[in-house]
Structures are given as C-alpha cells and as structure tokens.
Design an enzyme around this catalytic site. Structure first.
Site, mmCIF file in Angstrom:
data_model
loop_
_atom_site.group_PDB
_atom_site.id
_atom_site.type_symbol
_atom_site.label_atom_id
_atom_site.label_comp_id
_atom_site.label_asym_id
_atom_site.label_seq_id
_atom_site.Cartn_x
_atom_site.Cartn_y
_atom_site.Cartn_z
ATOM 1 N N VAL A 1 -7.567 -3.566 0.744
ATOM 2 C CA VAL A 1 -6.350 -4.388 0.719
ATOM 3 C C VAL A 1 -5.660 -4.043 2.034
ATOM 4 O O VAL A 1 -5.100 -2.960 2.178
ATOM 5 C CB VAL A 1 -5.480 -4.091 -0.516
ATOM 6 C CG1 VAL A 1 -4.153 -4.825 -0.421
ATOM 7 C CG2 VAL A 1 -6.208 -4.478 -1.793
ATOM 8 N N PRO A 2 -5.741 -4.934 3.023
ATOM 9 C CA PRO A 2 -5.502 -4.582 4.421
ATOM 10 C C PRO A 2 -4.038 -4.420 4.848
ATOM 11 O O PRO A 2 -3.497 -5.229 5.600
ATOM 12 C CB PRO A 2 -6.164 -5.738 5.167
ATOM 13 C CG PRO A 2 -6.005 -6.903 4.243
ATOM 14 C CD PRO A 2 -6.155 -6.326 2.859
ATOM 15 N N CYS A 3 -3.424 -3.331 4.430
ATOM 16 C CA CYS A 3 -2.044 -3.067 4.848
ATOM 17 C C CYS A 3 -1.964 -2.782 6.348
ATOM 18 O O CYS A 3 -0.889 -2.910 6.939
ATOM 19 C CB CYS A 3 -1.436 -1.927 4.027
ATOM 20 S SG CYS A 3 -2.434 -0.445 3.955
ATOM 21 N N HIS A 4 -3.084 -2.445 6.972
ATOM 22 C CA HIS A 4 -3.079 -2.215 8.416
ATOM 23 C C HIS A 4 -2.800 -3.508 9.193
ATOM 24 O O HIS A 4 -2.437 -3.445 10.366
ATOM 25 C CB HIS A 4 -4.409 -1.600 8.876
ATOM 26 C CG HIS A 4 -5.607 -2.444 8.593
ATOM 27 N ND1 HIS A 4 -6.230 -2.449 7.356
ATOM 28 C CD2 HIS A 4 -6.293 -3.321 9.369
ATOM 29 C CE1 HIS A 4 -7.266 -3.280 7.402
ATOM 30 N NE2 HIS A 4 -7.318 -3.831 8.606
#
Length: 160
Positions: free
Chosen positions: A120-123
C-alpha cells in the site's frame, strides 16, 4: 487466526512480512526478531517484492488483510492504493480525494500507521510542492522507492 512471518532482503534493507489466513497483514522495515515460517503465501509475498524491486512488477496482486485502523485511516490506505505506479500525490490531494480537505496532517499520520507499506504505497505521498517529507521507513528509503518507480516508468514509456 495464525500469523506467519518471513524476512525478505531487498535493496532498501530487510522487510519483515506477515500473512494471516486472509493475506498480507504486516510489512515492516527492518529485520524483526521473529520465527521465519514456510508458507506458500509468504513465498508469494517474497516473489512479488523481488519482482517489484527488479522493476518487473508495477502492481501488487497480493491479498491484503488489514484488521485495524480507524475508518479515516482505512479510507486513506484505500486511496493510497489508487495512486498509479511512478506517480505521487500530496498529503493535501489525498485528503481532498477522501472528502476531508482540511486533513492533510491526519493523512500523514495515517500514512505513518500503514501496516503494509510498499504494497500500500504510502511512499507515493509527498509534501506540498512535491517536497520529499515524512516516511516511516525513513526518507532515504522513500527516495529509493520513488526513484525506482520513476526509472521503471520512464523505461517503460520510452520502450512502449
């Protein structure tokens, strides 16, 4: 519910990953002191992470099992999953996308609590003006992830 762990070595350091009966339930930076289990679901997690870091995978297809988080945090995490590979949104844009335009700081807190970072790409969430700020795994890792995705996306676009 049984939780099984493995540690996956990656270019951004070891990632400790856990699966439960429904899917990936934790991905944490660093090597946790856990018993590493053999499980085909963990093999799938490791395989997709290796493919992602090799630039061969742009969308994870792992089932995710997140049982915690407030409704707001879950809304943020769902929105993060919609950010296309190689693109970014600001914390404010994520807040507006979930109907909470004044909640940019709360979006940052939700990103920090993301139980399955990278997948889950919080970056892919950046500060106003595209500034590289905030990341539970540290800014050097965030930069590496964004640079990887930018490079792969550029290569794909040029070769397409």
């Amino acid at each position: 519910m049984t939780v099984r762990w493995t540690v996956v070595d990656t270019p951004i350091g070891p990632l400790s990953c856990a699966v439960d009966d429904l899917g990936l339930c934790a991905l944490q930076f660093g090597k946790l002191d856990v018993v590493v289990d053999a499980d085909r679901r963990l093999d799938a997690v490791a395989g997709q992470l290796h493919a992602y870091f090799a630039g061969e995978l742009v969308e994870f297809t792992l089932p995710v099992s997140v049982r915690r988080g407030s409704d707001f945090e879950r809304a943020v995490w769902a929105q993060l999953s919609r950010i296309p590979y190689g693109e970014t949104l600001t914390y404010g844009e994520v807040a507006r996308a979930i109907g909470e335009p004044d909640a940019a700081r709360a979006v940052g807190v939700a990103c920090n609590r993301n139980p399955v970072a990278v997948v889950v790409p919080c970056h892919r969430v950046v500060g106003a003006g595209g500034k590289l700020v905030g990341f539970g795994g540290g800014l050097p890792r965030k930069r590496q992830l964004l640079e990887l995705e930018a490079r792969v996306r550029m290569e794909h676009d040029w070769l397409a």
